[in-house]
Design a protein around this motif. Sequence first.
Motif, PDB file in Angstrom:
ATOM      1  N   LYS A  62       0.775  -1.371  -0.082  1.00  0.00           N
ATOM      2  CA  LYS A  62       0.142   0.036   0.000  1.00  0.00           C
ATOM      3  C   LYS A  62       0.742   1.337   0.048  1.00  0.00           C
ATOM      4  O   LYS A  62       0.375   2.355  -0.248  1.00  0.00           O
ATOM      5  CB  LYS A  62      -0.852  -0.012   1.243  1.00  0.00           C
ATOM      6  CG  LYS A  62      -1.989  -1.247   1.208  1.00  0.00           C
ATOM      7  CD  LYS A  62      -2.996  -0.878   2.315  1.00  0.00           C
ATOM      8  CE  LYS A  62      -3.993  -1.913   2.042  1.00  0.00           C
ATOM      9  NZ  LYS A  62      -5.234  -1.825   3.337  1.00  0.00           N
ATOM     10  N   HIS A  63       2.051   1.218   0.155  1.00  0.00           N
ATOM     11  CA  HIS A  63       3.135   2.364   0.387  1.00  0.00           C
ATOM     12  C   HIS A  63       4.246   2.049  -0.318  1.00  0.00           C
ATOM     13  O   HIS A  63       5.023   1.241   0.066  1.00  0.00           O
ATOM     14  CB  HIS A  63       3.253   2.774   1.758  1.00  0.00           C
ATOM     15  CG  HIS A  63       2.014   2.960   2.459  1.00  0.00           C
ATOM     16  ND1 HIS A  63       1.181   4.202   2.428  1.00  0.00           N
ATOM     17  CD2 HIS A  63       1.243   2.177   3.540  1.00  0.00           C
ATOM     18  CE1 HIS A  63       0.280   4.016   3.446  1.00  0.00           C
ATOM     19  NE2 HIS A  63       0.176   2.894   4.160  1.00  0.00           N
ATOM     20  N   SER A  64       4.508   2.844  -1.545  1.00  0.00           N
ATOM     21  CA  SER A  64       5.903   2.742  -2.354  1.00  0.00           C
ATOM     22  C   SER A  64       5.664   3.786  -3.387  1.00  0.00           C
ATOM     23  O   SER A  64       4.527   4.316  -3.753  1.00  0.00           O
ATOM     24  CB  SER A  64       5.857   1.138  -3.070  1.00  0.00           C
ATOM     25  OG  SER A  64       4.663   1.215  -4.030  1.00  0.00           O
ATOM     26  N   GLU A  65       7.024   4.221  -3.494  1.00  0.00           N
ATOM     27  CA  GLU A  65       6.943   5.147  -4.728  1.00  0.00           C
ATOM     28  C   GLU A  65       6.537   4.560  -6.038  1.00  0.00           C
ATOM     29  O   GLU A  65       5.831   5.435  -6.776  1.00  0.00           O
ATOM     30  CB  GLU A  65       8.228   5.582  -4.732  1.00  0.00           C
ATOM     31  CG  GLU A  65       8.485   6.872  -5.770  1.00  0.00           C
ATOM     32  CD  GLU A  65       9.994   7.513  -5.831  1.00  0.00           C
ATOM     33  OE1 GLU A  65      10.415   8.110  -6.394  1.00  0.00           O
ATOM     34  OE2 GLU A  65      10.768   6.859  -4.964  1.00  0.00           O
ATOM     35  N   VAL A  66       6.787   3.449  -6.331  1.00  0.00           N
ATOM     36  CA  VAL A  66       6.007   2.930  -7.492  1.00  0.00           C
ATOM     37  C   VAL A  66       4.603   3.216  -7.670  1.00  0.00           C
ATOM     38  O   VAL A  66       3.891   3.300  -8.423  1.00  0.00           O
ATOM     39  CB  VAL A  66       6.583   1.698  -7.673  1.00  0.00           C
ATOM     40  CG1 VAL A  66       6.014   0.729  -9.045  1.00  0.00           C
ATOM     41  CG2 VAL A  66       8.010   1.440  -7.930  1.00  0.00           C
ATOM     42  N   LEU A  67       3.811   2.567  -6.540  1.00  0.00           N
ATOM     43  CA  LEU A  67       2.466   2.840  -6.434  1.00  0.00           C
ATOM     44  C   LEU A  67       2.258   4.013  -6.676  1.00  0.00           C
ATOM     45  O   LEU A  67       1.255   4.357  -7.365  1.00  0.00           O
ATOM     46  CB  LEU A  67       2.138   1.974  -4.951  1.00  0.00           C
ATOM     47  CG  LEU A  67       0.427   2.052  -4.701  1.00  0.00           C
ATOM     48  CD1 LEU A  67      -0.016   1.177  -5.657  1.00  0.00           C
ATOM     49  CD2 LEU A  67       0.248   1.842  -3.465  1.00  0.00           C
ATOM     50  N   PHE A  68       2.636   4.915  -6.199  1.00  0.00           N
ATOM     51  CA  PHE A  68       2.201   6.559  -6.199  1.00  0.00           C
ATOM     52  C   PHE A  68       2.482   7.039  -7.585  1.00  0.00           C
ATOM     53  O   PHE A  68       1.732   7.708  -8.259  1.00  0.00           O
ATOM     54  CB  PHE A  68       3.007   7.290  -5.325  1.00  0.00           C
ATOM     55  CG  PHE A  68       2.902   8.831  -5.405  1.00  0.00           C
ATOM     56  CD1 PHE A  68       1.669   9.455  -4.840  1.00  0.00           C
ATOM     57  CD2 PHE A  68       3.548   9.774  -6.264  1.00  0.00           C
ATOM     58  CE1 PHE A  68       1.324  10.966  -5.027  1.00  0.00           C
ATOM     59  CE2 PHE A  68       3.444  11.252  -6.387  1.00  0.00           C
ATOM     60  CZ  PHE A  68       2.202  11.741  -5.691  1.00  0.00           C
ATOM     61  N   ASN A  69       3.462   6.637  -8.311  1.00  0.00           N
ATOM     62  CA  ASN A  69       3.900   7.239  -9.707  1.00  0.00           C
ATOM     63  C   ASN A  69       2.750   6.480 -10.459  1.00  0.00           C
ATOM     64  O   ASN A  69       2.425   7.175 -11.704  1.00  0.00           O
ATOM     65  CB  ASN A  69       5.154   6.934  -9.969  1.00  0.00           C
ATOM     66  CG  ASN A  69       6.293   7.772  -9.496  1.00  0.00           C
ATOM     67  OD1 ASN A  69       5.857   8.672  -8.793  1.00  0.00           O
ATOM     68  ND2 ASN A  69       7.626   7.128  -9.229  1.00  0.00           N
ATOM     69  N   LEU A  70       2.624   5.094 -10.430  1.00  0.00           N
ATOM     70  CA  LEU A  70       1.732   4.593 -11.447  1.00  0.00           C
ATOM     71  C   LEU A  70       0.335   5.103 -11.214  1.00  0.00           C
ATOM     72  O   LEU A  70      -0.480   5.414 -12.071  1.00  0.00           O
ATOM     73  CB  LEU A  70       1.520   2.924 -10.876  1.00  0.00           C
ATOM     74  CG  LEU A  70       0.719   2.256 -11.955  1.00  0.00           C
ATOM     75  CD1 LEU A  70       0.837   2.443 -13.491  1.00  0.00           C
ATOM     76  CD2 LEU A  70       0.799   0.794 -11.398  1.00  0.00           C
ATOM     77  N   GLY A  71      -0.137   5.229 -10.057  1.00  0.00           N
ATOM     78  CA  GLY A  71      -1.518   5.853  -9.640  1.00  0.00           C
ATOM     79  C   GLY A  71      -1.685   7.392 -10.330  1.00  0.00           C
ATOM     80  O   GLY A  71      -2.719   7.742 -10.748  1.00  0.00           O
ATOM     81  N   SER A  72      -0.635   8.314 -10.058  1.00  0.00           N
ATOM     82  CA  SER A  72      -0.651   9.376 -10.979  1.00  0.00           C
ATOM     83  C   SER A  72      -0.623   9.407 -12.285  1.00  0.00           C
ATOM     84  O   SER A  72      -1.429  10.127 -13.144  1.00  0.00           O
ATOM     85  CB  SER A  72       0.919  10.468 -10.436  1.00  0.00           C
ATOM     86  OG  SER A  72       1.140  10.568  -9.115  1.00  0.00           O
ATOM     87  N   LYS A  73      -0.272   8.244 -12.954  1.00  0.00           N
ATOM     88  CA  LYS A  73      -0.118   8.112 -14.324  1.00  0.00           C
ATOM     89  C   LYS A  73      -1.542   7.729 -14.864  1.00  0.00           C
ATOM     90  O   LYS A  73      -2.374   8.187 -15.761  1.00  0.00           O
ATOM     91  CB  LYS A  73       0.687   6.984 -14.938  1.00  0.00           C
ATOM     92  CG  LYS A  73       0.784   6.578 -16.477  1.00  0.00           C
ATOM     93  CD  LYS A  73       1.604   5.542 -16.817  1.00  0.00           C
ATOM     94  CE  LYS A  73       1.758   5.341 -18.282  1.00  0.00           C
ATOM     95  NZ  LYS A  73       2.784   4.505 -18.851  1.00  0.00           N
ATOM     96  N   VAL A  74      -2.088   6.766 -13.937  1.00  0.00           N
ATOM     97  CA  VAL A  74      -3.513   6.374 -14.188  1.00  0.00           C
ATOM     98  C   VAL A  74      -4.808   7.519 -13.964  1.00  0.00           C
ATOM     99  O   VAL A  74      -5.341   7.495 -14.964  1.00  0.00           O
ATOM    100  CB  VAL A  74      -3.866   4.979 -13.220  1.00  0.00           C
ATOM    101  CG1 VAL A  74      -5.467   4.627 -13.375  1.00  0.00           C
ATOM    102  CG2 VAL A  74      -3.096   4.039 -13.463  1.00  0.00           C
ATOM    103  N   LEU A  75      -4.182   8.373 -13.102  1.00  0.00           N
ATOM    104  CA  LEU A  75      -5.055   9.519 -12.818  1.00  0.00           C
ATOM    105  C   LEU A  75      -5.144  10.416 -14.032  1.00  0.00           C
ATOM    106  O   LEU A  75      -6.327  10.921 -14.645  1.00  0.00           O
ATOM    107  CB  LEU A  75      -4.708  10.388 -11.695  1.00  0.00           C
ATOM    108  CG  LEU A  75      -5.518  11.382 -11.050  1.00  0.00           C
ATOM    109  CD1 LEU A  75      -5.659  11.282  -9.453  1.00  0.00           C
ATOM    110  CD2 LEU A  75      -5.234  12.770 -11.503  1.00  0.00           C
ATOM    111  N   ARG A  76      -3.978  10.763 -14.707  1.00  0.00           N
ATOM    112  CA  ARG A  76      -3.729  11.454 -15.845  1.00  0.00           C
ATOM    113  C   ARG A  76      -4.603  11.075 -16.854  1.00  0.00           C
ATOM    114  O   ARG A  76      -5.122  11.611 -17.761  1.00  0.00           O
ATOM    115  CB  ARG A  76      -2.477  11.928 -16.201  1.00  0.00           C
ATOM    116  CG  ARG A  76      -1.578  12.818 -15.135  1.00  0.00           C
ATOM    117  CD  ARG A  76      -0.228  13.397 -15.667  1.00  0.00           C
ATOM    118  NE  ARG A  76       0.434  12.238 -16.046  1.00  0.00           N
ATOM    119  CZ  ARG A  76       1.522  11.696 -14.910  1.00  0.00           C
ATOM    120  NH1 ARG A  76       1.306  12.050 -13.703  1.00  0.00           N
ATOM    121  NH2 ARG A  76       2.156  10.601 -15.152  1.00  0.00           N
TER     122      ARG A  76
END
Length: 850
Positions: A263-277
């Motif tokens: 639930k907490h990782s930099e890869v998760l955050f970056n992928l989430g930002s890409k999905v959001l865009r």
Amino acid sequence: MRLGSGTFATCCVAIEVLGIAVFLRGFFPAPVRSSARAVHGAEPPAPEPSAGASSNWTTLPSPLFSKVVIVLIDALRDDFVFGSKGVKFMPYTTYLVEKGASHSFVAEAKPPTVTMPRIKERETPLPNLLVLCGDHGMSETGSHGASSMEEVNTPLILISSAFERKPGDIRHPKHVQQTDVAATLAIALGLPIPKDSVGSLLFPVVEGRPMREQLRFLHLNTVQLSKLLQENVPSYEKDPGFEQFKMSERLHGNWIRLYLEEKHSEVLFNLGSKVLRQYLAALKTLSLSLSTQVAQYDMYSMMVGTVVVLEVLTLLLLSVPQALHRKAELEVPLSSPGFSLLFYLVILVLSAVHVIVCTSAESSCYFCGLSWLAAGGVMVLASALLCVVVSVLTNMLVGGNASRKNPVHPSSRWSELDLLILLGTAGHVLSLGASSFVEEEHQTWYFLVNTLCLALSQETYRNCFLGDDSEPPCGLRVEQGLDGATAAWQDGPACDALERDKGHRSPSASQGLRGHEKWMVLASPWLILACCRLLRSLNQTGVQWAHRPDLGHWLTSSDHKAELSVLAAISLLVVFVLVQRGCSSVSKAALALGLLGVYCYRAAIGSVRFPWRPDSKDISKGIIEARFVYVFVLGILFTGTKDLLKSQVIAADFQLKTVGLWEIHSGLVLLAALLFRPHNLPVLAFSLLIQTLMTKFIWKPLRHDAAEITVMHYWFGQAFFYFQGNSNNIATVDISAGFVGLDTYVEIPAVLLTAFGTYAGPVLWASHLVHFLSSETRSSSALSHACFCYALICSIPVSTYIVLVTSLRYHLFIWSVFSPKLLYEGVHLLITAAVCVFFTAMDQTRLTQS
């Protein structure tokens, strides 16, 4: 081929109805709607993408706000809040925008959206949300309705304690669509997004939520828009927005799988930002595609309908000299070699255009969806009309050169009444291009009938005191007087006929009228003016003054039921006195019983009361009483039709035909009395009173021709349409008329009764016109002339209006103002076609007898 003027006009109006139907089908395309309608409750939300992993989020997200308050300000322009004017006039709102907990947007009221139509499409302590917005802006002069930036851009401010604002955080308003409000409010309140919504989520509202919730909100919105796209766009798979949605959903599934693992990782955050865009891009593209589809007009069908209608109007205008000739006949060139060659060439060109348009059209087209037999029939009709127009125009040019070489009557003059008719018709048509004039069209007709009364007053004074010894004009006059003397527009034989008939003309009004009759002639225009003024006070209509109290509201209040009862009884009595004079004995009795039944029906439903039962509480639907009246309506109409058919057999019995026509008119009057609300019964009584005054003291003494009498009937019919309380707003249609005497809703009777109740004014004046010209004239061409003039004066506004509507199709008020008027014009043209058929049938009866 030789056709009578009436038959020719009836055929033209019938073709116009076809053209208008095609135009309307193109103008009102199938809306973007979802076909998914849950039978046993709301459709379950789409599950969260999982990409192989099992997701436990299959329900709607929890609401973000407990309450939403919407403050909608009319004509609030964006710079009234965000600009320097906002600091001066709305200082606290400006403070919230600049430093408070809020999100600010510039919402574009993109045509055809008006007055926020998409808003309609919503226990732990939660913050509240305040929405401040405008429905549209305004121009520098204070008007609105067009599509300029000042009129389209409106502020949209969302204020809530849930929105965090860091010190020094300067936010500039972003441009969004008004349609985005519906989806945003649905998500904010934890409700399903409306299936027919074409808007996208305003992301700043949810940007403070956890990433998983943000993606869940965006996923629900894109799923809803993609389903709407699939159901309304055949080639949805090629749409860029749909491809972006599929890509976003796959990435979202991968993110969910990764999220469930860690639930907490930099890869998760970056992928989430890409999905959001990716989701935001898909939302923007999908919303744009659907918004374009909403405002998409079927231009090909509109053009086909417009071409047919304009061809008919051109043909009617070119045929005026022949159609209004004393013979009331015209030659329709359909068999010449030149016609045949041009006809086949036009058919070939139209067929090629049809194939090219239908094979290259990206969106659905109604005319392209027709079978080749139906589409080919319309193309054959359009080709034939074009060829007839060209032939008639050629003959006119050739004939015009010959007449200029040998002029018979080089000078002609127009009467004041002719000029008023011409200028009034032109002015009314030009006024249809402005939304305010469409909303307040009743003012135009009130002005025209009042001006007509003043012109008639001037004519009566001139005839009674100065005489009318001047030479009758040979320009516009069609039928000089009601005794058979005729004249044409511009050709010599008709004016020669007028010279021959001078010895047979009735004496002028100043010579033939006695004392009291002369004074009644002089007073009649002023009495009619007084009646029209009283009727204006009965029903406030339109938009600008519709909210003001009027006599109708006063009468319909529960405190004035006694006054309404007395007025209704007096009106019905006046109706009987004015109508019974031309009926047979049997019809008089039926009329009296029918009008008594009308009052009983209104008393049964509680609108009025009997003197001996002032406090009766026995209220019913009045089914028996209404059907009692229907029996007498059908009986009177049957008696009139029987007399008309009998008059065809007994050729010499002219009186029988006159009585038959009046009985048909009486049956329609009785039906109108039943359908009108009690406070509108004075409208019916005044209509009959004005018809009586005009017949006895205007048309007979002044010897107006058939064309002028027809136009006057048309104008008064239009004025009485608005005297009833109608307007160009669909909301003013009295649908209760369609349920009079019916236990349940029955479609065909309900539609017919509602249409007659709405257009009773024009219909009753048209039926009176047929009776008047059949009974008071001895000219064999009067009905043909009247039918042609009626068709022409109805065709000019509707033909011009569809051109105006096409050019104004992106106007801000296209759906709220111009479109309802278009529907009214279409129904009016259909009724005109029925009236012209009746004219033609009566004209054929006259020809048979002669």
